[in-house]
Scaffold this active site. Sequence first.
Site, mmCIF file in Angstrom:
data_model
loop_
_atom_site.group_PDB
_atom_site.id
_atom_site.type_symbol
_atom_site.label_atom_id
_atom_site.label_comp_id
_atom_site.label_asym_id
_atom_site.label_seq_id
_atom_site.Cartn_x
_atom_site.Cartn_y
_atom_site.Cartn_z
ATOM 1 N N THR A 51 16.482 53.507 36.216
ATOM 2 C CA THR A 51 16.333 52.137 36.531
ATOM 3 C C THR A 51 15.488 51.400 35.471
ATOM 4 O O THR A 51 15.578 49.907 35.187
ATOM 5 C CB THR A 51 15.112 52.158 37.780
ATOM 6 N N TYR A 114 18.946 51.430 49.849
ATOM 7 C CA TYR A 114 19.569 50.331 50.632
ATOM 8 C C TYR A 114 20.181 50.619 51.821
ATOM 9 O O TYR A 114 19.794 50.259 52.656
ATOM 10 C CB TYR A 114 20.453 49.275 49.660
ATOM 11 N N TYR A 140 16.128 62.537 42.034
ATOM 12 C CA TYR A 140 15.160 61.573 41.621
ATOM 13 C C TYR A 140 14.648 60.804 43.235
ATOM 14 O O TYR A 140 15.441 60.116 43.655
ATOM 15 C CB TYR A 140 15.935 60.321 40.679
ATOM 16 N N ARG A 145 11.489 52.481 45.917
ATOM 17 C CA ARG A 145 12.577 51.666 45.482
ATOM 18 C C ARG A 145 13.794 51.935 46.385
ATOM 19 O O ARG A 145 14.660 51.144 46.594
ATOM 20 C CB ARG A 145 13.122 51.976 43.943
ATOM 21 N N LYS A 168 12.620 64.672 39.821
ATOM 22 C CA LYS A 168 11.895 63.754 39.247
ATOM 23 C C LYS A 168 11.083 63.078 40.314
ATOM 24 O O LYS A 168 11.615 62.064 41.391
ATOM 25 C CB LYS A 168 12.679 62.636 38.712
ATOM 26 N N ILE A 210 8.997 61.993 33.478
ATOM 27 C CA ILE A 210 9.983 61.216 33.003
ATOM 28 C C ILE A 210 9.345 59.609 32.828
ATOM 29 O O ILE A 210 8.836 59.081 33.832
ATOM 30 C CB ILE A 210 11.231 60.876 33.806
#
Length: 300
Positions: A51, A114, A140, A145, A168, A210
Amino acid sequence: MTSTPISQRLRGSLTALVTPFRDGAFDEHAFRAFVAWQIENGTHGLVPTGTTGESPTLSHAEHDRVVEACIDEAAGKVPVVAGAGSNSTAEAIERSRHAEKAGADALLIVTPYYNKPTQEGLYQHFKAVNDAVGIPILIYNIPGRSIVDMSVDTMKRLYELPNIAGVKDATANVARVSLQRQAMGEDFVQLSGEDATALGFMAHGGHGTISVASNVAPRLCADFQEACLAGDFRTALGLQDRLMPLHTHLFSETSPAPTKYALARLGLMREELRLPMVPVGEATRALVDGAMRHAGLTNG
């Protein structure tokens, strides 16, 4: 090249690399110089096309080229974890296969955003990627998000697959580290995806971060992680105090816009983003300037 298993090399400060642009195109020259600068300043690993690298705005060809350039420039000095996620399973497999062929050490696969899959949908998505490649995969998990939060139980199921190596974790919930450690054991790689809470994350048994801030302060972030991994939390706390304004103000506006402003201040690349990302406003510039001074990165 080291013979140490990659799951044991994914430790310390791994930079979630920005992608520099010049006149709308991927600036490979600036990117390669930036990768070299990161390695020179002690970064323990590189994570392109996440991202922070504005991956949603990269074409497939650009995405692949960023990964290839990172692997080539790193030249085996540090591991490269290629961002290869998508909310389309077929696309995630395609990007993952390319990254493996290009020589990536591991993959970073985001929970599909989404379309809000169920826990079973998450399992099947990651299983499909697992079955398509032969290198380690980091889950992740970033509910802020992607809107979905992978449960510890689903991670435990996935960890039974041969290529699922760790997570992550960008939940900012440090209790998750202990819960995941209890469920999957000490060998399950746990990397924080949230700079501000990384100190607590490491104290709970994490293996590294990260990091967005390490784009701007790679040496300080590497020193911080090395102190944590050595159990020297007094030193780590001192470094955290230096870095905390940076951790905060690099997110004063949507990342990576503040980070690109900071990198432009350091003369490392242009402050150029792709829509819908735009350069930060004057108030954020002042905050980032102050954070950089506080960290000792600039004098004025």
